[in-house]
Design a protein around this motif. Structure first.
Motif, PDB file in Angstrom:
ATOM      1  N   LYS A 351       0.859  -1.194   0.000  1.00 28.15           N
ATOM      2  CA  LYS A 351       0.000   0.000   0.000  1.00 28.15           C
ATOM      3  C   LYS A 351       0.890   1.237   0.000  1.00 28.15           C
ATOM      4  O   LYS A 351       1.702   1.449   0.899  1.00 28.15           O
ATOM      5  CB  LYS A 351      -0.877  -0.010   1.248  1.00 28.15           C
ATOM      6  CG  LYS A 351      -1.681   1.257   1.473  1.00 28.15           C
ATOM      7  CD  LYS A 351      -2.973   1.254   0.675  1.00 28.15           C
ATOM      8  CE  LYS A 351      -3.869   2.410   1.141  1.00 28.15           C
ATOM      9  NZ  LYS A 351      -5.197   2.338   0.531  1.00 28.15           N
ATOM     10  N   ILE A 352       0.730   2.076  -1.037  1.00 21.05           N
ATOM     11  CA  ILE A 352       1.552   3.283  -1.187  1.00 21.05           C
ATOM     12  C   ILE A 352       0.646   4.501  -1.237  1.00 21.05           C
ATOM     13  O   ILE A 352      -0.330   4.536  -1.992  1.00 21.05           O
ATOM     14  CB  ILE A 352       2.414   3.216  -2.465  1.00 21.05           C
ATOM     15  CG1 ILE A 352       3.318   1.971  -2.454  1.00 21.05           C
ATOM     16  CG2 ILE A 352       3.263   4.479  -2.602  1.00 21.05           C
ATOM     17  CD1 ILE A 352       4.119   1.782  -3.727  1.00 21.05           C
ATOM     18  N   ILE A 353       0.966   5.508  -0.430  1.00 16.13           N
ATOM     19  CA  ILE A 353       0.228   6.768  -0.429  1.00 16.13           C
ATOM     20  C   ILE A 353       1.238   7.906  -0.608  1.00 16.13           C
ATOM     21  O   ILE A 353       2.313   7.886  -0.007  1.00 16.13           O
ATOM     22  CB  ILE A 353      -0.552   6.974   0.883  1.00 16.13           C
ATOM     23  CG1 ILE A 353      -1.548   5.824   1.108  1.00 16.13           C
ATOM     24  CG2 ILE A 353      -1.308   8.302   0.873  1.00 16.13           C
ATOM     25  CD1 ILE A 353      -2.320   5.915   2.405  1.00 16.13           C
ATOM     26  N   THR A 354       0.887   8.880  -1.429  1.00 17.95           N
ATOM     27  CA  THR A 354       1.785  10.016  -1.652  1.00 17.95           C
ATOM     28  C   THR A 354       1.094  11.323  -1.283  1.00 17.95           C
ATOM     29  O   THR A 354      -0.132  11.447  -1.398  1.00 17.95           O
ATOM     30  CB  THR A 354       2.242  10.109  -3.123  1.00 17.95           C
ATOM     31  OG1 THR A 354       1.153  10.578  -3.930  1.00 17.95           O
ATOM     32  CG2 THR A 354       2.721   8.755  -3.643  1.00 17.95           C
ATOM     33  N   ALA A 355       1.881  12.282  -0.834  1.00 17.61           N
ATOM     34  CA  ALA A 355       1.426  13.661  -0.640  1.00 17.61           C
ATOM     35  C   ALA A 355       2.316  14.524  -1.522  1.00 17.61           C
ATOM     36  O   ALA A 355       3.525  14.616  -1.288  1.00 17.61           O
ATOM     37  CB  ALA A 355       1.553  14.061   0.827  1.00 17.61           C
ATOM     38  N   VAL A 394       5.137   5.520   2.270  1.00 19.46           N
ATOM     39  CA  VAL A 394       4.588   6.866   2.166  1.00 19.46           C
ATOM     40  C   VAL A 394       5.609   7.751   1.459  1.00 19.46           C
ATOM     41  O   VAL A 394       6.800   7.742   1.800  1.00 19.46           O
ATOM     42  CB  VAL A 394       4.272   7.460   3.553  1.00 19.46           C
ATOM     43  CG1 VAL A 394       3.778   8.898   3.414  1.00 19.46           C
ATOM     44  CG2 VAL A 394       3.231   6.617   4.281  1.00 19.46           C
ATOM     45  N   LEU A 395       5.136   8.496   0.461  1.00 23.14           N
ATOM     46  CA  LEU A 395       5.986   9.489  -0.198  1.00 23.14           C
ATOM     47  C   LEU A 395       5.525  10.874   0.217  1.00 23.14           C
ATOM     48  O   LEU A 395       4.347  11.225   0.044  1.00 23.14           O
ATOM     49  CB  LEU A 395       5.900   9.363  -1.723  1.00 23.14           C
ATOM     50  CG  LEU A 395       6.505  10.524  -2.510  1.00 23.14           C
ATOM     51  CD1 LEU A 395       8.023  10.536  -2.379  1.00 23.14           C
ATOM     52  CD2 LEU A 395       6.114  10.479  -3.977  1.00 23.14           C
ATOM     53  N   VAL A 396       6.424  11.660   0.775  1.00 17.84           N
ATOM     54  CA  VAL A 396       6.149  13.064   1.085  1.00 17.84           C
ATOM     55  C   VAL A 396       6.906  13.878   0.050  1.00 17.84           C
ATOM     56  O   VAL A 396       8.143  13.847   0.013  1.00 17.84           O
ATOM     57  CB  VAL A 396       6.616  13.430   2.507  1.00 17.84           C
ATOM     58  CG1 VAL A 396       6.213  14.870   2.829  1.00 17.84           C
ATOM     59  CG2 VAL A 396       6.031  12.474   3.532  1.00 17.84           C
ATOM     60  N   GLY A 397       6.173  14.585  -0.805  1.00 20.58           N
ATOM     61  CA  GLY A 397       6.807  15.288  -1.921  1.00 20.58           C
ATOM     62  C   GLY A 397       7.973  16.147  -1.499  1.00 20.58           C
ATOM     63  O   GLY A 397       8.999  16.189  -2.172  1.00 20.58           O
ATOM     64  N   GLU A 398       7.830  16.826  -0.360  1.00 23.20           N
ATOM     65  CA  GLU A 398       8.918  17.664   0.135  1.00 23.20           C
ATOM     66  C   GLU A 398       8.738  17.901   1.630  1.00 23.20           C
ATOM     67  O   GLU A 398       7.621  18.162   2.096  1.00 23.20           O
ATOM     68  CB  GLU A 398       8.936  19.005  -0.597  1.00 23.20           C
ATOM     69  CG  GLU A 398      10.090  19.902  -0.197  1.00 23.20           C
ATOM     70  CD  GLU A 398      10.033  21.259  -0.856  1.00 23.20           C
ATOM     71  OE1 GLU A 398      10.789  22.157  -0.437  1.00 23.20           O
ATOM     72  OE2 GLU A 398       9.214  21.437  -1.789  1.00 23.20           O
ATOM     73  N   ILE A 399       9.811  17.792   2.380  1.00 25.95           N
ATOM     74  CA  ILE A 399       9.790  18.143   3.800  1.00 25.95           C
ATOM     75  C   ILE A 399      10.183  19.613   3.906  1.00 25.95           C
ATOM     76  O   ILE A 399      11.320  19.981   3.608  1.00 25.95           O
ATOM     77  CB  ILE A 399      10.745  17.248   4.619  1.00 25.95           C
ATOM     78  CG1 ILE A 399      10.249  15.797   4.586  1.00 25.95           C
ATOM     79  CG2 ILE A 399      10.854  17.741   6.056  1.00 25.95           C
ATOM     80  CD1 ILE A 399      11.138  14.823   5.329  1.00 25.95           C
TER      81      ILE A 399
END
Length: 600
Positions: A351-355, A394-399
């Motif tokens: 399960k992969i979720i991105t922001a 989880v992918l966070v586009g940018e911290i």
């Protein structure tokens, strides 16, 4: 190659007689030709019985013509312009020389007597045909006709004439007006031409910038802007308004920046286009990012990572938890690396979720969330909600801030694999940046698995490449970059491009990625926990598995893939701590800044 028979043979029969194709293949091709109406050579090519070079060679022999070499011949653009673009494209013909009453014309099919007649009438002289590959002629036509200012300016002049407005007069373009309308048609064709030229030149971004007396259209190619100036500045408002309509923006709002998205078809391909408008002193400036879904390489093995970097990166993203950071400035290829990593992890059992801000490319099976800070949907908010959706990755586009960094660190510590990016110059800076944001050092040390930093550097054009001789100062500079790494400069193959038609006189064509990877080892983690920043940097630099971006670029230069000037350009943008332990009085190449480093 000599023909066995002296009698006049048809092209297909000649191929059979020479044993290149069989009778059965010819019959199949002739049958296919009847239904398609295409020429026999094109039909054989599409069926896979011949390649383009074989067809070209046999046509040249059949017609007793010379094969034109575009790479070895400098073409005068004034000769090309003797033939109008529509005829050049219709008959795949390019005028490469004209002496007295004879024009030398490169054609893909010199046997077309109707084309010869029409071209002679248009040119008003006798034609001496030469043959070349169809694909090469098309590329040359695009280069000589498509990228000049003439085609765009002619449409802009027509648009000015059609609109007939004064500089201060308000322009009204109705959203419901058909594209074939007399007012809208020039605008539509101007936008189409701008995109066609951008795609043909491999541009990633298009900038439309109104100035006081001119309209500037700039394309970013291989990371560098190429400028085209149009005197028809008054068409800018109509151009911007049409783009706003296409991207569903508010055409009445000219005082505030706006962002949108639309689809555009150019060069027989459909692209997503991300648009941003900005009010300036002389009108609204527009920047468009071209997003080519088909060109996105979603295989880590195809994005250009060196084998040792790729092997280590694959091991890091295969771990069940921890943070893997990809870092670099805007336009360094971070998105491609992150999407390729997601693609390799994407499976029915994961399960992969991105922001993301914005969602640039759409991936199947992955739940992608568009950040929208105007409605309170921030990176931190999406990440907090995503963790309640039972994700594995989880992918966070940018911290960007302390809150997002702390949530990402906690997610990594509680059994999730987190991928994210930072806008820092190198791998060492990234871990330090998280601490600077306010994240506890012990959490950074315990959660970050690895950091990969990357840049895109311009490759030397292989059509105009020549040996490059280093000056004494440049040799010293490269030795400082190499440090204590063993480098054999005597075996180096330094090259540079002189500039040609293929690379638009830049000496560069295409880009290649350079990477550095930093693994959070126990000694590094211990330094970070104690917030010993200088010690952390020294420990990283002395690690046998760590190689700087500048050194990675130098290895490409040693092989002749990039020029030494690209290495100097990259090295001048790196953080000071990367070579803090080096001598401070090194010579600087003449074309570099006098300071040791400059801000990126």
């Amino acid at each position: 190659m000599e023909f066995k028979s002296k009698k006049k043979l048809k092209f297909g029969d000649m191929l059979v007689e020479q044993g290149v194709i069989s009778e059965q293949q010819l019959k199949l091709a002739l049958s296919e030709q009847k239904s398609s109406g295409k020429k026999i050579g094109q039909t054989l090519l599409e069926l896979g019985f011949l390649d383009e070079h074989q067809i070209l060679e046999f046509q040249a022999q059949q017609l007793n013509l010379q094969i034109f070499d575009f790479e070895a011949t400098e073409i005068n653009p004034q000769h090309v312009q003797l033939l109008n673009e529509s005829l050049a494209k219709r008959y795949r013909a390019l005028v490469v020389n004209k002496v007295d009453n004879i024009a030398t014309v490169v054609m893909s099919d010199p046997s077309d007597i109707f084309a010869i007649d029409e071209l002679q009438t248009a040119l008003g002289c006798t034609i001496q045909p030469i043959i070349a590959k169809d694909s090469v002629i098309i590329e040359a036509i695009d280069r000589f006709y498509g990228h000049g200012e003439g085609s765009l300016s002619s449409i802009a002049i027509e648009l000015e004439s059609e609109l007939g407005f004064e500089e201060e007069q308000e322009i009204v373009l109705d959203d419901e007006v058909d594209d074939d309308d007399n007012i809208n048609a020039p605008v539509v064709r101007l936008i189409q031409s701008i995109f066609e030229d951008a795609i043909k030149s491999r541009a990633s971004d298009i900038h439309i910038e109104p100035d006081e007396n001119v309209l500037r259209i700039r394309r970013r190619v291989d990371g560098t802007l190429q400028e085209q100036i149009m005197k028809e500045k008054r068409v800018a408002p109509a151009l911007v308004m049409r783009l706003k309509i296409m991207s569903s923006l508010d055409i009445s709002e000219k005082r505030k920046p706006q962002d949108g998205r639309f689809q555009m078809t150019a060069s027989r391909k459909t692209f997503d286009v991300r648009i941003s408008t900005l009010p300036t002193q002389h009108g609204e400036s527009v920047v468009m990012r071209i997003l080519d879904q088909s060109a996105l390489k979603l295989d880590l093995k195809q994005i250009g990572m060196p084998p040792d970097i790729l092997r280590r990166f694959e091991l890091f993203i295969a771990r069940p938890h921890g943070i893997v950071l990809v870092t670099g400035p805007t336009g360094s290829g971070k998105t491609t690396t992150l999407y390729s990593a997601l693609s390799s992890l994407n499976a029915p059992g994961v399960k992969i979720i991105t922001a993301e801000d914005p969602v640039e490319f759409r991936l199947p099976r992955i739940q992608q969330v568009q950040v929208n800070e105007k409605v309170g949907l921030t990176f931190a908010g999406v990440l907090r909600s995503a963790l309640r959706q039972d994700p594995d990755v989880v992918l966070v586009g940018e911290i960007r801030d302390k809150e997002t960094s702390e949530i990402a660190l906690k997610a990594a510590m509680t059994g999730h694999l987190v991928l994210s990016s930072l806008h820092t110059n190198d791998a060492i800076s990234s871990a330090i940046r998280l601490v600077d944001m306010g994240a506890p050092a012990y959490m950074v040390a315990g959660s970050v698995t690895a950091v990969i930093a990357q840049r895109l550097v311009r490759k030397t054009c292989d059509r105009c490449i020549q040996p490059y001789t280093l000056s004494a100062e440049e040799k010293t500079w490269l030795k400082i970059i190499a440090g204590n790494r063993p480098v054999d400069f005597t075996a180096a193959n330094f090259q540079e491009g002189t500039g040609c038609n293929h690379c638009n006189k830049t000496g560069h064509y295409g880009r290649v990625g350079v990477y550095e990877i930093l693994e959070m080892t126990r000694p590094l983690a211990d330094r970070l926990r104690r917030e010993d920043i200088s010690g952390f940097a020294r420990e990283a630099l002395n690690s046998p598995d760590y190689e700087t971006l500048a050194m990675a670029a130098l290895r490409y230069a040693l092989q002749g893939i990039i020029s030494p000037r690209e290495v100097f350009r990259l090295a001048s943008s790196l953080e000071d701590h990367v070579i803090d332990d080096e001598p401070t009085a090194e010579p600087t190449p003449a074309d570099q800044p006098t300071t040791k480093h400059s801000a990126s």
